[in-house]
Design a protein around this motif. Structure first.
Motif, PDB file in Angstrom:
ATOM      1  N   ASP A  92       0.842  -1.192   0.000  1.00 32.00           N
ATOM      2  CA  ASP A  92       0.000   0.000   0.000  1.00 32.00           C
ATOM      3  C   ASP A  92       0.883   1.250   0.000  1.00 32.00           C
ATOM      4  O   ASP A  92       1.794   1.368   0.820  1.00 32.00           O
ATOM      5  CB  ASP A  92      -0.874  -0.042   1.264  1.00 32.00           C
ATOM      6  CG  ASP A  92      -1.916   1.068   1.307  1.00 32.00           C
ATOM      7  OD1 ASP A  92      -1.838   1.993   0.479  1.00 32.00           O
ATOM      8  OD2 ASP A  92      -2.790   1.009   2.191  1.00 32.00           O
ATOM      9  N   VAL A  93       0.633   2.175  -0.946  1.00 32.37           N
ATOM     10  CA  VAL A  93       1.396   3.432  -0.981  1.00 32.37           C
ATOM     11  C   VAL A  93       0.467   4.641  -0.921  1.00 32.37           C
ATOM     12  O   VAL A  93       0.807   5.735  -1.376  1.00 32.37           O
ATOM     13  CB  VAL A  93       2.304   3.511  -2.241  1.00 32.37           C
ATOM     14  CG1 VAL A  93       3.393   2.470  -2.193  1.00 32.37           C
ATOM     15  CG2 VAL A  93       1.479   3.375  -3.526  1.00 32.37           C
ATOM     16  N   THR A  94      -0.732   4.471  -0.347  1.00 31.48           N
ATOM     17  CA  THR A  94      -1.647   5.603  -0.192  1.00 31.48           C
ATOM     18  C   THR A  94      -1.085   6.594   0.815  1.00 31.48           C
ATOM     19  O   THR A  94      -0.140   6.285   1.562  1.00 31.48           O
ATOM     20  CB  THR A  94      -3.028   5.115   0.265  1.00 31.48           C
ATOM     21  OG1 THR A  94      -2.878   4.311   1.445  1.00 31.48           O
ATOM     22  CG2 THR A  94      -3.693   4.274  -0.814  1.00 31.48           C
ATOM     23  N   GLY A  95      -1.674   7.783   0.862  1.00 27.22           N
ATOM     24  CA  GLY A  95      -1.154   8.850   1.701  1.00 27.22           C
ATOM     25  C   GLY A  95      -1.032   8.496   3.168  1.00 27.22           C
ATOM     26  O   GLY A  95      -0.106   8.963   3.861  1.00 27.22           O
ATOM     27  N   GLU A 164       2.187   7.984  -2.519  1.00 26.57           N
ATOM     28  CA  GLU A 164       1.676   8.774  -3.625  1.00 26.57           C
ATOM     29  C   GLU A 164       1.314  10.183  -3.146  1.00 26.57           C
ATOM     30  O   GLU A 164       0.971  10.401  -1.975  1.00 26.57           O
ATOM     31  CB  GLU A 164       0.457   8.092  -4.259  1.00 26.57           C
ATOM     32  CG  GLU A 164      -0.763   8.026  -3.388  1.00 26.57           C
ATOM     33  CD  GLU A 164      -1.951   7.365  -4.087  1.00 26.57           C
ATOM     34  OE1 GLU A 164      -1.779   6.886  -5.208  1.00 26.57           O
ATOM     35  OE2 GLU A 164      -3.033   7.351  -3.487  1.00 26.57           O
ATOM     36  N   ALA A 165       1.421  11.131  -4.059  1.00 26.69           N
ATOM     37  CA  ALA A 165       1.167  12.524  -3.724  1.00 26.69           C
ATOM     38  C   ALA A 165      -0.268  12.723  -3.261  1.00 26.69           C
ATOM     39  O   ALA A 165      -1.198  12.089  -3.767  1.00 26.69           O
ATOM     40  CB  ALA A 165       1.471  13.409  -4.920  1.00 26.69           C
ATOM     41  N   THR A 166      -0.439  13.626  -2.307  1.00 21.22           N
ATOM     42  CA  THR A 166      -1.769  13.911  -1.775  1.00 21.22           C
ATOM     43  C   THR A 166      -2.693  14.422  -2.871  1.00 21.22           C
ATOM     44  O   THR A 166      -3.893  14.153  -2.864  1.00 21.22           O
ATOM     45  CB  THR A 166      -1.667  14.948  -0.646  1.00 21.22           C
ATOM     46  OG1 THR A 166      -0.784  14.454   0.363  1.00 21.22           O
ATOM     47  CG2 THR A 166      -3.025  15.220  -0.028  1.00 21.22           C
ATOM     48  N   VAL A 241       1.043  16.068   4.436  1.00 21.37           N
ATOM     49  CA  VAL A 241       0.809  16.333   3.020  1.00 21.37           C
ATOM     50  C   VAL A 241       2.024  15.850   2.238  1.00 21.37           C
ATOM     51  O   VAL A 241       3.168  16.160   2.593  1.00 21.37           O
ATOM     52  CB  VAL A 241       0.577  17.839   2.776  1.00 21.37           C
ATOM     53  CG1 VAL A 241       0.522  18.140   1.278  1.00 21.37           C
ATOM     54  CG2 VAL A 241      -0.712  18.288   3.454  1.00 21.37           C
ATOM     55  N   VAL A 242       1.787  15.089   1.210  1.00 17.79           N
ATOM     56  CA  VAL A 242       2.872  14.512   0.411  1.00 17.79           C
ATOM     57  C   VAL A 242       2.865  15.136  -0.979  1.00 17.79           C
ATOM     58  O   VAL A 242       1.833  15.189  -1.637  1.00 17.79           O
ATOM     59  CB  VAL A 242       2.716  12.983   0.302  1.00 17.79           C
ATOM     60  CG1 VAL A 242       3.835  12.397  -0.539  1.00 17.79           C
ATOM     61  CG2 VAL A 242       2.701  12.360   1.677  1.00 17.79           C
ATOM     62  N   ARG A 243       4.025  15.638  -1.385  1.00 23.31           N
ATOM     63  CA  ARG A 243       4.157  16.251  -2.707  1.00 23.31           C
ATOM     64  C   ARG A 243       5.178  15.464  -3.522  1.00 23.31           C
ATOM     65  O   ARG A 243       6.280  15.185  -3.031  1.00 23.31           O
ATOM     66  CB  ARG A 243       4.593  17.705  -2.590  1.00 23.31           C
ATOM     67  CG  ARG A 243       3.581  18.578  -1.835  1.00 23.31           C
ATOM     68  CD  ARG A 243       4.075  20.013  -1.730  1.00 23.31           C
ATOM     69  NE  ARG A 243       3.086  20.853  -1.063  1.00 23.31           N
ATOM     70  CZ  ARG A 243       3.020  21.005   0.252  1.00 23.31           C
ATOM     71  NH1 ARG A 243       3.883  20.358   1.038  1.00 23.31           N
ATOM     72  NH2 ARG A 243       2.101  21.776   0.797  1.00 23.31           N
ATOM     73  N   ASP A 244       4.817  15.093  -4.735  1.00 22.91           N
ATOM     74  CA  ASP A 244       5.726  14.393  -5.658  1.00 22.91           C
ATOM     75  C   ASP A 244       6.302  13.115  -5.066  1.00 22.91           C
ATOM     76  O   ASP A 244       7.461  12.773  -5.266  1.00 22.91           O
ATOM     77  CB  ASP A 244       6.881  15.303  -6.075  1.00 22.91           C
ATOM     78  CG  ASP A 244       6.392  16.541  -6.803  1.00 22.91           C
ATOM     79  OD1 ASP A 244       5.370  16.426  -7.505  1.00 22.91           O
ATOM     80  OD2 ASP A 244       7.016  17.604  -6.642  1.00 22.91           O
ATOM     81  N   VAL A 262      -2.842  16.743   6.300  1.00 23.59           N
ATOM     82  CA  VAL A 262      -4.095  16.536   5.582  1.00 23.59           C
ATOM     83  C   VAL A 262      -5.230  16.806   6.552  1.00 23.59           C
ATOM     84  O   VAL A 262      -5.265  16.249   7.652  1.00 23.59           O
ATOM     85  CB  VAL A 262      -4.184  15.102   5.027  1.00 23.59           C
ATOM     86  CG1 VAL A 262      -5.548  14.879   4.376  1.00 23.59           C
ATOM     87  CG2 VAL A 262      -3.068  14.835   4.023  1.00 23.59           C
ATOM     88  N   THR A 263      -6.148  17.674   6.166  1.00 25.74           N
ATOM     89  CA  THR A 263      -7.234  18.069   7.070  1.00 25.74           C
ATOM     90  C   THR A 263      -8.497  17.257   6.822  1.00 25.74           C
ATOM     91  O   THR A 263      -8.766  16.814   5.700  1.00 25.74           O
ATOM     92  CB  THR A 263      -7.561  19.555   6.904  1.00 25.74           C
ATOM     93  OG1 THR A 263      -7.934  19.812   5.540  1.00 25.74           O
ATOM     94  CG2 THR A 263      -6.374  20.417   7.269  1.00 25.74           C
ATOM     95  N   ASP A 264      -9.251  17.077   7.863  1.00 24.11           N
ATOM     96  CA  ASP A 264     -10.548  16.418   7.778  1.00 24.11           C
ATOM     97  C   ASP A 264     -11.566  17.452   7.313  1.00 24.11           C
ATOM     98  O   ASP A 264     -11.778  18.474   7.989  1.00 24.11           O
ATOM     99  CB  ASP A 264     -10.944  15.889   9.157  1.00 24.11           C
ATOM    100  CG  ASP A 264     -12.219  15.059   9.114  1.00 24.11           C
ATOM    101  OD1 ASP A 264     -13.028  15.252   8.186  1.00 24.11           O
ATOM    102  OD2 ASP A 264     -12.407  14.212  10.017  1.00 24.11           O
ATOM    103  N   PRO A 265     -12.202  17.242   6.143  1.00 17.98           N
ATOM    104  CA  PRO A 265     -13.128  18.261   5.626  1.00 17.98           C
ATOM    105  C   PRO A 265     -14.329  18.498   6.536  1.00 17.98           C
ATOM    106  O   PRO A 265     -14.945  19.557   6.477  1.00 17.98           O
ATOM    107  CB  PRO A 265     -13.563  17.675   4.272  1.00 17.98           C
ATOM    108  CG  PRO A 265     -13.294  16.207   4.378  1.00 17.98           C
ATOM    109  CD  PRO A 265     -12.101  16.070   5.261  1.00 17.98           C
ATOM    110  N   ASP A 266     -14.659  17.535   7.387  1.00 21.70           N
ATOM    111  CA  ASP A 266     -15.812  17.714   8.282  1.00 21.70           C
ATOM    112  C   ASP A 266     -15.491  18.609   9.471  1.00 21.70           C
ATOM    113  O   ASP A 266     -16.343  19.360   9.949  1.00 21.70           O
ATOM    114  CB  ASP A 266     -16.303  16.348   8.783  1.00 21.70           C
ATOM    115  CG  ASP A 266     -16.847  15.485   7.654  1.00 21.70           C
ATOM    116  OD1 ASP A 266     -17.357  16.065   6.674  1.00 21.70           O
ATOM    117  OD2 ASP A 266     -16.754  14.247   7.752  1.00 21.70           O
TER     118      ASP A 266
END
Length: 354
Positions: A92-95, A164-166, A241-244, A262-266
């Motif tokens: 797994d390479v998710t954020g 992976e990038a955000t 937050v991940v860039r590139d 990374v913020t929670d939109p709620d």
């Protein structure tokens, strides 16, 4: 159950037409040979058939009968069968894999992806002489390393893995590698039907996508064993937050106070990512495998994974096969001589009667 043929001094009977047809033809030709002798005895003196002609025709019938039973020479051959092991590793390479809340064999806290990299290298060390395949998955699944016996290629691949990038992340979907794994496992099974195929899926178990997760049970028919490996903690941590493909902080150092999260939109506050062991346990059940959680005291070189590697070592077995080689040519040569003799006698008799 295969029945070994009865042999006599290395010879056996193996009818080319099969036992039913071969036996019937042999009995028929033997009966004709007997009939030829009986008719000659009854018509003695009333027929111009000579004793030599009677013997010749009886021998021809018996020769054809013997050919129908197909005399064969029995030989034994040995072959060496190698049952190899193919290890498929999906990472797994998710954020959320950038969260620094994982431990691997020590008290040091590292990112989940770094723990996954160490797990990959330990897995390769558990399976000497095996072949390996590397798959990464984030927004989608990708086959990075096709099946190869070079374990260094998998180690190098693990070193290059990055979160992976955000900006391209669309939420964690644990079934992202499913289509890729299904195609690749199917091709491996078809190409190496006798191999043992082992799957290791390394993830934090988070499922934040909008669609329900698909079942991994479709992979079961191609696998001999499987593991879902959990990295991270149930307490969780904030997602940088991940860039590139690289986070804004080093995985080996503590994260800075001013780092972007990374913020929670709620809530508008930094989101917390937690290891979801239930999802990983469910995946293990779907592939009839085992769930493992690596932490300060547990690594891939211990417990169930170590036991599995011992069970699925490359094995070599010797198989012996018995082969029957037909030896019909001497009988065919004898039949040709008798037929030539019979034809010549018939021609002589025909000219005598003219």
């Amino acid at each position: 159950m295969e029945v070994a043929p009865m042999t006599w001094h290395g010879f056996t009977l193996s009818p080319a037409l099969g036992w039913p047809a071969g036996a019937c033809l042999a009995v028929l030709m033997t009966a004709l040979a007997v009939a030829v002798i009986v008719l000659h005895a009854r018509r003695r003196g009333a027929s111009d058939e000579t004793a030599a002609a009677c013997v010749r025709r009886a021998l021809l019938c018996l020769t054809v009968a013997a050919m129908a039973l197909t005399p064969s020479v029995v030989s034994t051959t040995s072959s060496r069968a190698v049952n190899a092991t193919d290890v498929v590793i999906a990472v797994d390479v998710t954020g959320s894999m950038a969260v620094q809340d994982a431990q691997y064999g020590s008290a040091q806290t590292v990112t989940r992806l770094d723990a996954a990299k160490q797990a990959v290298k330990d897995i390769t060390s558990l399976y000497p002489d095996a072949s390996f395949m590397g798959v990464r998955f984030g927004a989608s699944g990708s086959l990075d390393v096709p099946l190869t016996p070079d374990e260094r290629a998998i180690g190098n691949w693990a070193d290059t893995l990055a979160v992976e990038a955000t900006s391209v992340s669309s939420g964690s979907s644990l079934d992202a590698p499913l289509d890729t794994l299904l195609l690749d496992l199917k091709s491996v099974r078809e190409a190496h039907p006798d191999d043992a195929i082992i799957l290791y899926l390394i993830s934090d178990g988070e499922q934040t996508g909008t669609k329900p997760r698909r079942s991994f049970s479709t992979l079961r028919k191609y696998l001999d064993d499987g593991f879902s490996v959990g990295v991270g903690s149930t307490a969780g941590g904030k997602i940088p937050v991940v860039r590139d493909g690289t986070s804004s902080s080093s995985s080996s150092s503590s994260q800075s106070q001013d780092e972007a999260w990374v913020t929670d939109p709620d809530t508008g506050k930094p989101g917390i990512s937690k290891l979801d062991e239930r999802n990983l346990t469910d995946i293990a059940d779907e592939i009839s495998g085992t769930y493992l959680h690596v932490d300060q005291t547990t690594t891939m070189t211990q417990g169930a994974s170590k036991q599995a590697s011992t069970r699925w070592q490359v094995t070599s077995t010797v198989k012996r096969r018995t082969r029957a080689t037909p030896v019909v040519w001497p009988l065919a040569a004898l039949a040709l001589v008798l037929l030539t003799w019979e034809t010549g006698a018939w021609i002589v008799m025909s000219r005598r009667l003219l």
